[in-house]
Design a protein around this motif. Structure first.
Motif, PDB file in Angstrom:
ATOM      1  N   GLY A  50       0.794  -1.221   0.000  1.00 29.89           N
ATOM      2  CA  GLY A  50       0.000   0.000   0.000  1.00 29.89           C
ATOM      3  C   GLY A  50       0.826   1.271   0.000  1.00 29.89           C
ATOM      4  N   ALA A  51       1.882   1.281   0.782  1.00 29.70           N
ATOM      5  CA  ALA A  51       2.656   2.510   0.952  1.00 29.70           C
ATOM      6  C   ALA A  51       3.777   2.682  -0.064  1.00 29.70           C
ATOM      7  N   VAL A  52       4.262   1.586  -0.643  1.00 24.15           N
ATOM      8  CA  VAL A  52       5.448   1.683  -1.483  1.00 24.15           C
ATOM      9  C   VAL A  52       5.211   1.133  -2.896  1.00 24.15           C
ATOM     10  N   ILE A  53       4.915  -0.153  -3.002  1.00 31.57           N
ATOM     11  CA  ILE A  53       4.838  -0.784  -4.328  1.00 31.57           C
ATOM     12  C   ILE A  53       3.753  -0.149  -5.186  1.00 31.57           C
ATOM     13  N   SER A  54       2.572   0.051  -4.642  1.00 27.37           N
ATOM     14  CA  SER A  54       1.484   0.642  -5.436  1.00 27.37           C
ATOM     15  C   SER A  54       1.758   2.094  -5.809  1.00 27.37           C
ATOM     16  N   GLN A  55       2.712   2.726  -5.121  1.00 28.38           N
ATOM     17  CA  GLN A  55       3.053   4.125  -5.393  1.00 28.38           C
ATOM     18  C   GLN A  55       4.244   4.275  -6.330  1.00 28.38           C
ATOM     19  N   LEU A  56       4.794   3.169  -6.798  1.00 26.77           N
ATOM     20  CA  LEU A  56       5.919   3.243  -7.727  1.00 26.77           C
ATOM     21  C   LEU A  56       5.481   3.936  -9.020  1.00 26.77           C
ATOM     22  N   PRO A  57       6.418   4.580  -9.717  1.00 28.44           N
ATOM     23  CA  PRO A  57       6.075   5.293 -10.944  1.00 28.44           C
ATOM     24  C   PRO A  57       5.391   4.393 -11.973  1.00 28.44           C
ATOM     25  N   ALA A  58       4.295   4.865 -12.527  1.00 25.91           N
ATOM     26  CA  ALA A  58       3.557   4.243 -13.634  1.00 25.91           C
ATOM     27  C   ALA A  58       2.854   2.933 -13.278  1.00 25.91           C
ATOM     28  N   VAL A  59       2.747   2.561 -12.005  1.00 29.46           N
ATOM     29  CA  VAL A  59       2.068   1.316 -11.653  1.00 29.46           C
ATOM     30  C   VAL A  59       0.565   1.471 -11.885  1.00 29.46           C
ATOM     31  N   LEU A  60       0.027   0.588 -12.703  1.00 25.95           N
ATOM     32  CA  LEU A  60      -1.410   0.572 -12.973  1.00 25.95           C
ATOM     33  C   LEU A  60      -2.110  -0.414 -12.054  1.00 25.95           C
ATOM     34  N   GLN A  61      -1.569  -1.639 -11.995  1.00 21.27           N
ATOM     35  CA  GLN A  61      -2.138  -2.637 -11.090  1.00 21.27           C
ATOM     36  C   GLN A  61      -1.113  -3.695 -10.736  1.00 21.27           C
ATOM     37  N   THR A  62      -1.394  -4.391  -9.637  1.00 25.02           N
ATOM     38  CA  THR A  62      -0.526  -5.472  -9.178  1.00 25.02           C
ATOM     39  C   THR A  62      -1.367  -6.702  -8.878  1.00 25.02           C
ATOM     40  N   HIS A  63      -0.742  -7.851  -8.966  1.00 21.08           N
ATOM     41  CA  HIS A  63      -1.345  -9.123  -8.545  1.00 21.08           C
ATOM     42  C   HIS A  63      -0.302  -9.820  -7.687  1.00 21.08           C
ATOM     43  N   THR A  64      -0.698 -10.199  -6.488  1.00 18.78           N
ATOM     44  CA  THR A  64       0.227 -10.797  -5.523  1.00 18.78           C
ATOM     45  C   THR A  64      -0.038 -12.290  -5.391  1.00 18.78           C
ATOM     46  N   TYR A  65       1.036 -13.059  -5.353  1.00 11.25           N
ATOM     47  CA  TYR A  65       0.961 -14.503  -5.143  1.00 11.25           C
ATOM     48  C   TYR A  65       1.830 -14.836  -3.937  1.00 11.25           C
ATOM     49  N   VAL A  66       1.202 -15.326  -2.880  1.00  8.64           N
ATOM     50  CA  VAL A  66       1.928 -15.671  -1.659  1.00  8.64           C
ATOM     51  C   VAL A  66       2.608 -17.019  -1.852  1.00  8.64           C
ATOM     52  N   VAL A  67       3.892 -17.079  -1.568  1.00  7.56           N
ATOM     53  CA  VAL A  67       4.659 -18.315  -1.674  1.00  7.56           C
ATOM     54  C   VAL A  67       4.407 -19.139  -0.420  1.00  7.56           C
ATOM     55  N   MET A  68       3.901 -20.337  -0.601  1.00  7.68           N
ATOM     56  CA  MET A  68       3.606 -21.211   0.532  1.00  7.68           C
ATOM     57  C   MET A  68       4.829 -22.020   0.957  1.00  7.68           C
ATOM     58  N   GLU A  69       5.678 -22.357  -0.008  1.00 11.43           N
ATOM     59  CA  GLU A  69       6.886 -23.124   0.291  1.00 11.43           C
ATOM     60  C   GLU A  69       7.917 -22.834  -0.786  1.00 11.43           C
ATOM     61  N   VAL A  70       9.135 -22.563  -0.387  1.00 11.32           N
ATOM     62  CA  VAL A  70      10.235 -22.379  -1.334  1.00 11.32           C
ATOM     63  C   VAL A  70      10.851 -23.751  -1.567  1.00 11.32           C
ATOM     64  N   VAL A  71      10.702 -24.251  -2.772  1.00  7.82           N
ATOM     65  CA  VAL A  71      11.203 -25.574  -3.117  1.00  7.82           C
ATOM     66  C   VAL A  71      12.648 -25.501  -3.590  1.00  7.82           C
TER      67      VAL A  71
END
Length: 156
Positions: free
Chosen positions: A121-142
């Motif tokens: 909310g405070a940083v990534i969405s405020q980056l220059p020219a960001v229109l939208q984001t989609h987040t994928y939570v990593v459940m396990e690093v293989v």
């Protein structure tokens, strides 16, 4: 680069703190020629630096998300501004421009989901020219390698 250079790179990737004496033994060279090859590999950029692998659990950075970022525009100025801003955010571990349905893929590490939500909310969405984001939570690093696969010419 020859076979010996690749063997040196392999050994250094496995253990960046290896002594020159031990490295020389492992690649079957005397110390001085081995040290000269390492210096040449550093000077050429084949070896770009040395680092320590830190356990993310211990430093409270084990929460990993992958974030697809779509920009509102992809002019040279938009891309430069986005790239420069991303480089200044320490929680973004990697940023790759991709071809496809979105523009960038970010690997982000935080303490927990609440920490990520705040960063989003405070940083990534405020980056220059960001229109939208989609987040994928990593459940396990293989698998999460930091070393590079070297050509099979190593004879291993």
């Amino acid at each position: 680069m020859d076979r010996t250079d690749y063997r040196i790179l392999h050994e250094i990737q496995e253990n960046g703190r290896i002594s020159m004496v031990e490295l020389s033994k492992r690649v079957n060279l005397t110390k001085t020629p081995c040290a000269e090859r390492v210096r040449r590999l550093e000077k050429s950029g084949a070896i770009q630096g040395y680092f320590t692998q830190v356990d993310p659990e211990i430093i409270e950075a084990a929460h990993v998300v992958m974030v697809q970022v779509q920009l509102s525009g992809t002019t040279a100025a938009d891309l430069e501004a986005f790239n420069a801003a991303v480089r200044s955010i320490p929680q973004i571990q990697s940023c790759m421009m991709v071809a496809g349905g979105f523009d960038y893929l970010l690997k982000v590490r935080t303490k927990n989901i609440a920490g990520y939500r705040e960063l989003l909310g405070a940083v990534i969405s405020q980056l220059p020219a960001v229109l939208q984001t989609h987040t994928y939570v990593v459940m396990e690093v293989v698998k999460d390698e930091v070393t590079l696969h070297l050509p099979d010419s190593l004879g291993k």
